[in-house]
Design a protein around this motif. Structure first.
Motif, short mmCIF file in Angstrom:
data_model
loop_
_atom_site.label_atom_id
_atom_site.label_comp_id
_atom_site.label_asym_id
_atom_site.label_seq_id
_atom_site.Cartn_x
_atom_site.Cartn_y
_atom_site.Cartn_z
N TYR A 71 98.51 22.39 85.10
CA TYR A 71 98.94 21.47 84.04
C TYR A 71 100.30 21.93 83.54
N PHE A 72 101.42 21.18 83.69
CA PHE A 72 101.43 19.83 84.20
C PHE A 72 102.31 19.76 85.44
N TYR A 73 101.69 19.61 86.55
CA TYR A 73 102.33 19.46 87.85
C TYR A 73 101.53 18.43 88.62
N PRO A 74 102.15 17.48 89.31
CA PRO A 74 103.59 17.19 89.26
C PRO A 74 103.99 16.54 87.94
N LEU A 75 105.29 16.56 87.66
CA LEU A 75 105.79 15.88 86.46
C LEU A 75 105.47 14.39 86.53
N ILE A 76 105.25 13.78 85.37
CA ILE A 76 104.96 12.33 85.33
C ILE A 76 106.11 11.55 85.99
N SER A 77 107.33 12.05 85.76
CA SER A 77 108.52 11.35 86.25
C SER A 77 108.60 11.31 87.78
N THR A 78 107.76 12.06 88.48
CA THR A 78 107.81 12.05 89.94
C THR A 78 106.83 11.06 90.56
N GLU B 127 117.50 16.09 88.48
CA GLU B 127 118.72 16.69 87.90
C GLU B 127 118.75 16.52 86.38
N ASN B 128 118.10 15.46 85.91
CA ASN B 128 118.05 15.21 84.46
C ASN B 128 116.99 16.09 83.78
N LEU B 129 116.10 16.67 84.59
CA LEU B 129 114.93 17.37 84.03
C LEU B 129 114.77 18.76 84.64
N PRO B 130 115.85 19.58 84.62
CA PRO B 130 115.76 20.87 85.33
C PRO B 130 114.70 21.81 84.73
N VAL B 131 114.60 21.85 83.42
CA VAL B 131 113.65 22.80 82.81
C VAL B 131 112.22 22.36 83.10
N ALA B 132 111.94 21.08 82.88
CA ALA B 132 110.58 20.58 83.13
C ALA B 132 110.20 20.79 84.60
N TYR C 82 106.65 16.12 80.79
CA TYR C 82 105.73 17.26 80.95
C TYR C 82 104.50 17.02 80.08
N SER C 83 103.60 16.19 80.59
CA SER C 83 102.40 15.83 79.84
C SER C 83 101.39 15.26 80.82
N PHE C 84 100.25 14.88 80.29
CA PHE C 84 99.26 14.14 81.07
C PHE C 84 99.78 12.70 81.23
#
Ligand SMILES: *Cc1c(COP(=O)(O)O)cnc(C)c1O
Length: 374
Positions: free
Chosen positions: A314-321, A334-339, A83-85
């Motif tokens: 900010y911040f959408y989409p998550l960097i992990s996507t 599933e590892n990042l439900p809150v984010a 959840y960042s830039f």
């Protein structure tokens, strides 16, 4: 009548008449970059203002992240937040390091320290948290974990210019912290940034690294990069530094108006101030509970745009996507439900020194009217 366009931010500009004599002086000196007069002055002024003893200026806020990892010789895996830039995770990738994403704490939007230990493997060498929206991370807990497992900590403090906790700068925590002085940030040098470290020897090494690794006329000690800030932006930075306290105060008042105006709007929540923290009000995120509010975040976001209010998700989409990272095990939603939930509910409202009261009222009204409609 078409309402005036309001953007999420507007840059803090120095007075142009103050800038002209600085430019004339630079023209006289004919020294445009490479640790010049204004570069040195700005490094000293920032070290004092930020209560950060060792500051190295950079040409943007991404190179300090990349350079910090080089300076500390970080390898293997680094635990970070999705959840960042994107620059936070990109800096790891550029160093051939595998990012390991850990979920965030919904109260602060920062990496959840309770979930860090489970992500540590024999390859883990560091933690790279972000003080998201300038909200300080749980730095004591992170230090405890880092000390226990022998990890380095590099804070991405791009949002945390001037943020203090119990009178202490957040930049005093961790092995290093990085700042961004991009035009959209609380304090800017047009483009720019800095790397903050804890001792003179490390600063010397950072300064070699940002100048191609040169440690003397004919000596190159490392595969350095060119990260130097020039004289024109350093001079600009000296002038904008004089305005930053006023700007933070103005932002604080805007945050108070938003909080007051949105307090009773069903389905909209905001972040409170934290006791003992000098906030910088770099962003004003709201979180939309679609069910309670009666409209999804995206519908509200685009509805605001039709009324000429341009917030940002900010911040959408998550960097992990993003394609580079989504194949990683730790990137799975599933590892990042809150984010994932927060990224799908956030809108950062317009926030900058000089945003007028009428405009703030207009923004609050648009958000509140939707809630009244249902
Ligand atoms: C802005 C930002 C950066 C990058 O800074 P630049 O100066 O744009 O290179 C890095 N991390 C975060 C969290 C940011 O918001």
């Amino acid at each position: 009548m078409i309402d005036k366009q309001i953007t999420v931010t507007s840059p803090l500009l120095p007075d142009i008449q103050d800038f002209i004599p600085y430019l004339e002086d630079i023209w006289q000196r004919k020294w445009l970059t490479n640790n010049g007069h204004y570069h040195q002055k700005l490094e000293n002024a920032l070290a004092e203002y930020l209560k950060a003893p060792f500051v190295s200026l950079f040409t943007n806020g991404t190179l300090p992240l990349i350079t910090a990892l080089q300076a500390l010789r970080i390898t293997g895996e680094v635990i970070t937040t999705p959840y960042s830039f994107v620059a936070t995770t990109h800096s790891l990738w550029w160093n051939g390091i595998k990012p390991v994403f850990v979920d965030i704490d919904p109260k602060t939007c920062n990496i959840d320290p309770e979930k860090i230990e489970a992500a540590i493997t024999p390859k883990t060498t560091a933690i790279m948290p972000v003080h998201c929206y300038g909200q300080p991370c749980d730095m004591l807990k992170i230090k405890e974990i880092a000390d226990t497992y022998g990890l380095k900590v590099i804070y991405d403090a791009a949002h945390a210019f001037g943020v203090e906790i119990d009178g202490k700068s957040v930049l005093e925590f961790g092995d290093m912290s990085t700042l961004s002085f991009h035009a959209t940030k609380v304090y800017n040098t047009v483009e720019g940034g800095a790397l903050v470290c804890r001792d003179a020897e490390t600063k010397k090494r950072i300064d070699y690294l940002k100048n191609f690794g040169f440690a003397g006329e004919t000596t190159v000690v490392a595969p350095g990069i060119n990260g130097k800030m020039d004289e024109i932006r350093s001079a600009y930075g000296l002038l904008s530094l004089k305005k930053v306290d006023g700007a933070i105060l103005s932002r604080k008042k805007i945050a108070e108006l938003y909080r007051k105006g949105l307090k009773d709007v069903e389905g909209i929540s905001v972040m409170p101030d934290t006791e003992g923290v000098r906030h910088n009000y770099s962003y004003f995120p709201i979180f939309v509970d679609a069910e309670k509010y009666g409209m999804s975040r995206d519908d509200l976001y685009f509805k605001m745009q039709t009324k000429n209010i341009f917030g940002r998700r900010y911040f959408y989409p998550l960097i992990s996507t993003f394609s580079t990272y989504r194949g990683l095990e730790s990137a799975k939603p599933e590892n990042l439900p809150v984010a994932t939930r927060i990224a799908n509910s956030v809108i950062c409202l317009p926030m900058y020194a000089g945003l007028e009261n009428d405009d703030i009222e207009r923004i609050i009204e648009i958000i509140a009217n939707q809630a009244n409609r249902v």
